[in-house]
Motif scaffolding. Sequence first.
Motif, PDB file in Angstrom:
ATOM      1  N   MET A   1       0.848  -1.196   0.000  1.00 12.23           N
ATOM      2  CA  MET A   1       0.000   0.000   0.000  1.00 12.23           C
ATOM      3  C   MET A   1       0.882   1.245   0.000  1.00 12.23           C
ATOM      4  O   MET A   1       1.927   1.277   0.639  1.00 12.23           O
ATOM      5  N   ARG A   2       0.439   2.255  -0.700  1.00  9.71           N
ATOM      6  CA  ARG A   2       1.145   3.531  -0.695  1.00  9.71           C
ATOM      7  C   ARG A   2       0.428   4.457   0.287  1.00  9.71           C
ATOM      8  O   ARG A   2      -0.744   4.794   0.101  1.00  9.71           O
ATOM      9  N   ILE A   3       1.138   4.865   1.321  1.00  6.83           N
ATOM     10  CA  ILE A   3       0.568   5.657   2.408  1.00  6.83           C
ATOM     11  C   ILE A   3       1.203   7.037   2.388  1.00  6.83           C
ATOM     12  O   ILE A   3       2.427   7.171   2.284  1.00  6.83           O
ATOM     13  N   GLY A   4       0.378   8.075   2.493  1.00  9.06           N
ATOM     14  CA  GLY A   4       0.879   9.443   2.467  1.00  9.06           C
ATOM     15  C   GLY A   4       0.578  10.197   3.743  1.00  9.06           C
ATOM     16  O   GLY A   4      -0.483  10.018   4.353  1.00  9.06           O
ATOM     17  N   CYS A   5       1.501  11.035   4.143  1.00  2.00           N
ATOM     18  CA  CYS A   5       1.336  11.851   5.351  1.00  2.00           C
ATOM     19  C   CYS A   5       1.676  13.302   5.021  1.00  2.00           C
ATOM     20  O   CYS A   5       2.859  13.666   4.950  1.00  2.00           O
ATOM     21  N   PRO A   6       0.661  14.145   4.805  1.00  2.00           N
ATOM     22  CA  PRO A   6       0.937  15.559   4.498  1.00  2.00           C
ATOM     23  C   PRO A   6       1.240  16.356   5.769  1.00  2.00           C
ATOM     24  O   PRO A   6       0.939  15.925   6.886  1.00  2.00           O
ATOM     25  N   LYS A   7       1.823  17.504   5.579  1.00  2.00           N
ATOM     26  CA  LYS A   7       2.066  18.432   6.686  1.00  2.00           C
ATOM     27  C   LYS A   7       0.732  19.026   7.137  1.00  2.00           C
ATOM     28  O   LYS A   7      -0.120  19.363   6.313  1.00  2.00           O
ATOM     29  N   GLU A   8       0.536  19.134   8.453  1.00  2.00           N
ATOM     30  CA  GLU A   8      -0.691  19.737   8.964  1.00  2.00           C
ATOM     31  C   GLU A   8      -0.712  21.229   8.645  1.00  2.00           C
ATOM     32  O   GLU A   8       0.309  21.914   8.788  1.00  2.00           O
ATOM     33  N   VAL A   9      -1.872  21.720   8.233  1.00  2.00           N
ATOM     34  CA  VAL A   9      -1.970  23.112   7.794  1.00  2.00           C
ATOM     35  C   VAL A   9      -2.927  23.934   8.651  1.00  2.00           C
ATOM     36  O   VAL A   9      -3.087  25.129   8.421  1.00  2.00           O
ATOM     37  N   LYS A  10      -3.566  23.321   9.638  1.00  2.00           N
ATOM     38  CA  LYS A  10      -4.418  24.088  10.534  1.00  2.00           C
ATOM     39  C   LYS A  10      -3.545  25.077  11.314  1.00  2.00           C
ATOM     40  O   LYS A  10      -2.386  24.798  11.612  1.00  2.00           O
ATOM     41  N   VAL A  11      -4.119  26.222  11.660  1.00  2.00           N
ATOM     42  CA  VAL A  11      -3.349  27.284  12.306  1.00  2.00           C
ATOM     43  C   VAL A  11      -2.695  26.776  13.590  1.00  2.00           C
ATOM     44  O   VAL A  11      -3.352  26.213  14.457  1.00  2.00           O
ATOM     45  N   HIS A  12      -1.373  26.938  13.674  1.00  2.00           N
ATOM     46  CA  HIS A  12      -0.586  26.543  14.839  1.00  2.00           C
ATOM     47  C   HIS A  12      -0.790  25.073  15.204  1.00  2.00           C
ATOM     48  O   HIS A  12      -0.843  24.715  16.380  1.00  2.00           O
ATOM     49  N   GLU A  13      -0.882  24.228  14.194  1.00  2.00           N
ATOM     50  CA  GLU A  13      -0.911  22.783  14.413  1.00  2.00           C
ATOM     51  C   GLU A  13       0.458  22.225  14.041  1.00  2.00           C
ATOM     52  O   GLU A  13       0.849  22.266  12.873  1.00  2.00           O
ATOM     53  N   TRP A  34       5.028   8.015   1.842  1.00  2.00           N
ATOM     54  CA  TRP A  34       5.415   9.318   1.327  1.00  2.00           C
ATOM     55  C   TRP A  34       5.101  10.381   2.377  1.00  2.00           C
ATOM     56  O   TRP A  34       3.981  10.430   2.910  1.00  2.00           O
ATOM     57  N   ILE A  35       6.062  11.225   2.672  1.00  2.00           N
ATOM     58  CA  ILE A  35       5.925  12.273   3.677  1.00  2.00           C
ATOM     59  C   ILE A  35       6.139  13.627   3.022  1.00  2.00           C
ATOM     60  O   ILE A  35       7.100  13.806   2.262  1.00  2.00           O
ATOM     61  N   GLU A  36       5.264  14.576   3.323  1.00  2.00           N
ATOM     62  CA  GLU A  36       5.476  15.915   2.791  1.00  2.00           C
ATOM     63  C   GLU A  36       6.707  16.546   3.436  1.00  2.00           C
ATOM     64  O   GLU A  36       6.963  16.384   4.633  1.00  2.00           O
ATOM     65  N   SER A  37       7.471  17.265   2.651  1.00  2.00           N
ATOM     66  CA  SER A  37       8.663  17.929   3.153  1.00  2.00           C
ATOM     67  C   SER A  37       8.332  18.831   4.341  1.00  2.00           C
ATOM     68  O   SER A  37       7.356  19.585   4.313  1.00  2.00           O
ATOM     69  N   GLU A  38       9.110  18.712   5.405  1.00  2.00           N
ATOM     70  CA  GLU A  38       8.991  19.472   6.646  1.00  2.00           C
ATOM     71  C   GLU A  38       7.736  19.136   7.447  1.00  2.00           C
ATOM     72  O   GLU A  38       7.380  19.863   8.384  1.00  2.00           O
ATOM     73  N   ALA A  61       0.369  17.839  -3.014  1.00  2.11           N
ATOM     74  CA  ALA A  61      -0.446  17.510  -4.182  1.00  2.11           C
ATOM     75  C   ALA A  61      -0.171  16.088  -4.657  1.00  2.11           C
ATOM     76  O   ALA A  61      -1.096  15.338  -5.013  1.00  2.11           O
ATOM     77  N   THR A  62       1.093  15.691  -4.656  1.00  6.77           N
ATOM     78  CA  THR A  62       1.457  14.337  -5.075  1.00  6.77           C
ATOM     79  C   THR A  62       0.916  13.307  -4.101  1.00  6.77           C
ATOM     80  O   THR A  62       0.414  12.243  -4.500  1.00  6.77           O
ATOM     81  N   ILE A  63       1.014  13.607  -2.818  1.00  7.17           N
ATOM     82  CA  ILE A  63       0.513  12.678  -1.801  1.00  7.17           C
ATOM     83  C   ILE A  63      -0.984  12.446  -1.973  1.00  7.17           C
ATOM     84  O   ILE A  63      -1.460  11.299  -1.996  1.00  7.17           O
ATOM     85  N   PHE A  64      -1.756  13.517  -2.108  1.00  5.25           N
ATOM     86  CA  PHE A  64      -3.206  13.365  -2.248  1.00  5.25           C
ATOM     87  C   PHE A  64      -3.576  12.711  -3.581  1.00  5.25           C
ATOM     88  O   PHE A  64      -4.569  11.992  -3.665  1.00  5.25           O
ATOM     89  N   ALA A  65      -2.778  12.953  -4.609  1.00  4.26           N
ATOM     90  CA  ALA A  65      -3.102  12.412  -5.934  1.00  4.26           C
ATOM     91  C   ALA A  65      -2.746  10.940  -6.075  1.00  4.26           C
ATOM     92  O   ALA A  65      -3.433  10.197  -6.788  1.00  4.26           O
TER      93      ALA A  65
END
Length: 375
Positions: A1-13, A34-38, A61-65
């Motif tokens: 399985m390909r698993i993605g983890c994006p950076k959290e974007v909620k304010v001060h999360e 796959w992990i989003e940079s930073e 974008a790559t992670i979600f796609a």
Amino acid sequence: MRIGCPKEVKVHEYRVGLTPESVRELVSHGHEVWIESEAGKGIGAGDADYEAAGGHIADAATIFAQCDMVVKVKEPQPHERAMLRDGQLLYTYLHLAPDPQQTAELIASGVTAFAYETVTGPGGSLPLLRPMSQVAGRMAIQAGATALEKEHGGRGVLLGGVPGVMPGKVAVIGGGTVGFNAAQMAVGLGADTTILDRDPDVLERLGIHFESRARTRFSNTANLADSVCEADLVIGAVLVPGAAAPKLVTREMLGCMKPGAVLVDVAIDQGGCFETSHPTTHQDPTFVVNGIVHYCVANMPGAVARTSTYALNNVTLPHALRIADAFDQPGGWKDALRNDPHLAAGLNIHAGHVTYPAVADELGYDLLPLAEILA
């Protein structure tokens, strides 16, 4: 399985869905991560740490796609929801009952969404919510004590008092995980602490634990109003799993409270248990209504991101592995639910339908029964 983890974007999360250690575990099971940079910057984990664990660095974008499952901490924000797609799995906190817009957009996306907060454990426990409830309960007293300072609009009361001066009064509404941890912190500071709950067994357990260090009261209308009016700090620690929190402290009750008293609404993720609450952020955490300071930050544990992330991963990773390990098997991810009813309780949205009863009831959707999905 390909698993993605994006950076959290909620304010001060600052938390992150997967630690480098969790990535290593998933990779050891043969999965691609796959992990989003930073993404791990807030917990002191750099891109090199994730790469050393076997992960790949990518953009959001790559992670979600391209990823089969997206692992997060907080609910996807509007621009993230727009990137979710039909057949994709989402594994995160959702808190859908008080959030009709998010619910509608997840339904429209066709995603299959698992909510950490409704995954169950033995005896009806909520093991994926528990560690964050522990953090939030302990933080509630810290946040409340700060808000009580005159500089922050409060009464200027020190919760523990000093010799010759009475301590501050704390009322904790709800004796579950949040309430218990809040009471522990309040008692530890020397505050005059009262815990309210409607369950006699909970009250007995709290009474045995705290002995004379804290009082317990049955949470009826009269006792609740009396405790709120006397308190310098009120902690709202009420939870109805998956559903909107009941409004226990009314606007009218604020009129009997001391000017500069503080309300901390830990239930704000589920809509809040104070009538006058609305979500705030760590950037602007408080507001004042009728002279009463309200602290209603919806992601309190995000302020102590490293502690929170590791505590969260301890309980979310085993279920992530169950989903991922079943994904490429003949029965797919549904087999993970067939074999684990506790994980199955976490399913909230599937293929354009609401699958969790409390969310369907609260927001007026037809319920797609789990049995039909797994048939």
